[in-house]
Design a protein around this motif. Structure first.
Motif, mmCIF file in Angstrom:
data_model
loop_
_atom_site.group_PDB
_atom_site.id
_atom_site.type_symbol
_atom_site.label_atom_id
_atom_site.label_comp_id
_atom_site.label_asym_id
_atom_site.label_seq_id
_atom_site.Cartn_x
_atom_site.Cartn_y
_atom_site.Cartn_z
ATOM 1 N N ARG A 59 0.802 -1.275 -0.006
ATOM 2 C CA ARG A 59 0.016 -0.020 -0.061
ATOM 3 C C ARG A 59 1.012 1.425 -0.019
ATOM 4 O O ARG A 59 0.463 2.115 -0.836
ATOM 5 C CB ARG A 59 -1.079 0.045 1.060
ATOM 6 C CG ARG A 59 -2.117 -0.987 1.056
ATOM 7 C CD ARG A 59 -3.223 -1.114 2.006
ATOM 8 N NE ARG A 59 -4.161 -2.186 1.698
ATOM 9 C CZ ARG A 59 -4.917 -2.316 1.081
ATOM 10 N NH1 ARG A 59 -5.081 -1.106 0.208
ATOM 11 N NH2 ARG A 59 -5.762 -3.053 1.154
ATOM 12 N N VAL A 64 -1.657 4.193 -1.536
ATOM 13 C CA VAL A 64 -3.022 3.719 -1.519
ATOM 14 C C VAL A 64 -3.331 3.435 -0.079
ATOM 15 O O VAL A 64 -2.463 2.884 0.772
ATOM 16 C CB VAL A 64 -3.797 2.672 -2.427
ATOM 17 C CG1 VAL A 64 -3.469 3.004 -3.778
ATOM 18 C CG2 VAL A 64 -3.061 1.416 -2.207
ATOM 19 N N SER A 65 -4.748 3.470 0.408
ATOM 20 C CA SER A 65 -4.801 3.051 1.771
ATOM 21 C C SER A 65 -6.069 1.837 1.635
ATOM 22 O O SER A 65 -6.184 1.359 0.643
ATOM 23 C CB SER A 65 -5.578 4.331 2.578
ATOM 24 O OG SER A 65 -6.923 4.322 2.140
ATOM 25 N N GLN A 67 -9.050 1.841 2.495
ATOM 26 C CA GLN A 67 -10.240 2.281 1.969
ATOM 27 C C GLN A 67 -10.287 2.541 0.562
ATOM 28 O O GLN A 67 -11.413 2.538 -0.075
ATOM 29 C CB GLN A 67 -10.672 3.574 2.708
ATOM 30 C CG GLN A 67 -11.045 3.439 4.217
ATOM 31 C CD GLN A 67 -9.797 3.111 4.915
ATOM 32 O OE1 GLN A 67 -8.708 3.793 4.754
ATOM 33 N NE2 GLN A 67 -9.854 2.322 5.971
ATOM 34 N N THR A 68 -9.076 2.439 -0.289
ATOM 35 C CA THR A 68 -9.193 2.910 -1.744
ATOM 36 C C THR A 68 -9.829 1.624 -2.379
ATOM 37 O O THR A 68 -9.473 0.673 -2.193
ATOM 38 C CB THR A 68 -7.527 2.709 -2.193
ATOM 39 O OG1 THR A 68 -6.945 3.775 -1.320
ATOM 40 C CG2 THR A 68 -7.497 3.147 -3.574
ATOM 41 N N SER A 69 -10.521 1.899 -3.572
ATOM 42 C CA SER A 69 -11.166 0.808 -4.120
ATOM 43 C C SER A 69 -10.183 0.078 -5.056
ATOM 44 O O SER A 69 -9.084 0.676 -5.322
ATOM 45 C CB SER A 69 -12.153 1.452 -5.169
ATOM 46 O OG SER A 69 -11.780 2.139 -6.217
ATOM 47 N N GLU A 72 -9.294 1.963 -8.234
ATOM 48 C CA GLU A 72 -8.351 3.103 -7.868
ATOM 49 C C GLU A 72 -6.746 2.536 -7.706
ATOM 50 O O GLU A 72 -5.854 3.142 -8.164
ATOM 51 C CB GLU A 72 -8.527 3.974 -6.747
ATOM 52 C CG GLU A 72 -9.871 4.778 -6.963
ATOM 53 C CD GLU A 72 -9.340 5.838 -8.004
ATOM 54 O OE1 GLU A 72 -8.311 6.468 -7.952
ATOM 55 O OE2 GLU A 72 -10.324 6.190 -8.844
ATOM 56 N N VAL A 73 -6.725 1.486 -6.966
ATOM 57 C CA VAL A 73 -5.574 0.610 -6.965
ATOM 58 C C VAL A 73 -4.856 0.508 -8.271
ATOM 59 O O VAL A 73 -3.694 0.578 -8.661
ATOM 60 C CB VAL A 73 -5.746 -0.350 -6.093
ATOM 61 C CG1 VAL A 73 -4.274 -1.281 -6.074
ATOM 62 C CG2 VAL A 73 -5.932 -0.157 -4.747
ATOM 63 N N ARG A 76 -3.703 3.334 -10.130
ATOM 64 C CA ARG A 76 -2.560 3.845 -9.342
ATOM 65 C C ARG A 76 -1.248 3.055 -9.973
ATOM 66 O O ARG A 76 -0.096 3.279 -10.261
ATOM 67 C CB ARG A 76 -2.617 3.685 -7.947
ATOM 68 C CG ARG A 76 -1.312 4.332 -6.991
ATOM 69 C CD ARG A 76 -1.664 5.868 -7.406
ATOM 70 N NE ARG A 76 -0.318 6.384 -6.357
ATOM 71 C CZ ARG A 76 0.442 7.475 -6.898
ATOM 72 N NH1 ARG A 76 0.351 8.159 -7.772
ATOM 73 N NH2 ARG A 76 1.538 7.654 -6.007
#
Length: 116
Positions: A59, A64-65, A67-69, A72-73, A76
């Motif tokens: 992460r 990313v966290s 909670q990131t979808s 989105e990962v 990124r």
């Protein structure tokens, strides 16, 4: 005669230094085991030997966290992978790829037929 005396002094002095160093090392190990540092050091060493990436490291690499979808990962990942492909940094590109693989296993969950 003076050279022989000097040589004996050097040998005796170095023997004393070796014993003092060994005693200090034993004491440091003893203190480390009492404070839990030895266990943490051992865990870090095992982690480095196995060279597995943790979810937290993955992460952090992708920025990313939890909670990131997943979409989105992947965005990124694509951005970082392409950016490193252009700059010629194969090392960073492989780190980004390994991070995506790690998060992919977390996202998909354990494979059927395996315990975990």
């Amino acid at each position: 005669m003076a050279a022989k005396i000097l040589a004996n002094l050097i040998i005796m002095g170095s023997g004393i230094m070796v014993r003092a160093f060994a005693q200090a090392y034993k004491q440091a190990l003893n203190n480390a085991s009492k404070s839990g540092v030895a266990q943490e050091t051992l865990q870090n060493a095992v982690h480095k030997v196995t060279k597995t990436m943790t979810e937290a490291e993955a992460r952090q690499i992708l920025g990313v966290s939890e909670q990131t979808s997943w979409e989105e990962v992947l965005k990124r990942y694509d951005t970082l992978f392409e950016r490193n492909a252009k700059s010629g940094s194969f090392y960073l590109q492989s780190k980004v790829h390994r991070a995506k693989e790690m998060l992919e296993t977390v996202h998909k969950g354990p494979e059927p037929g395996t315990s975990g």
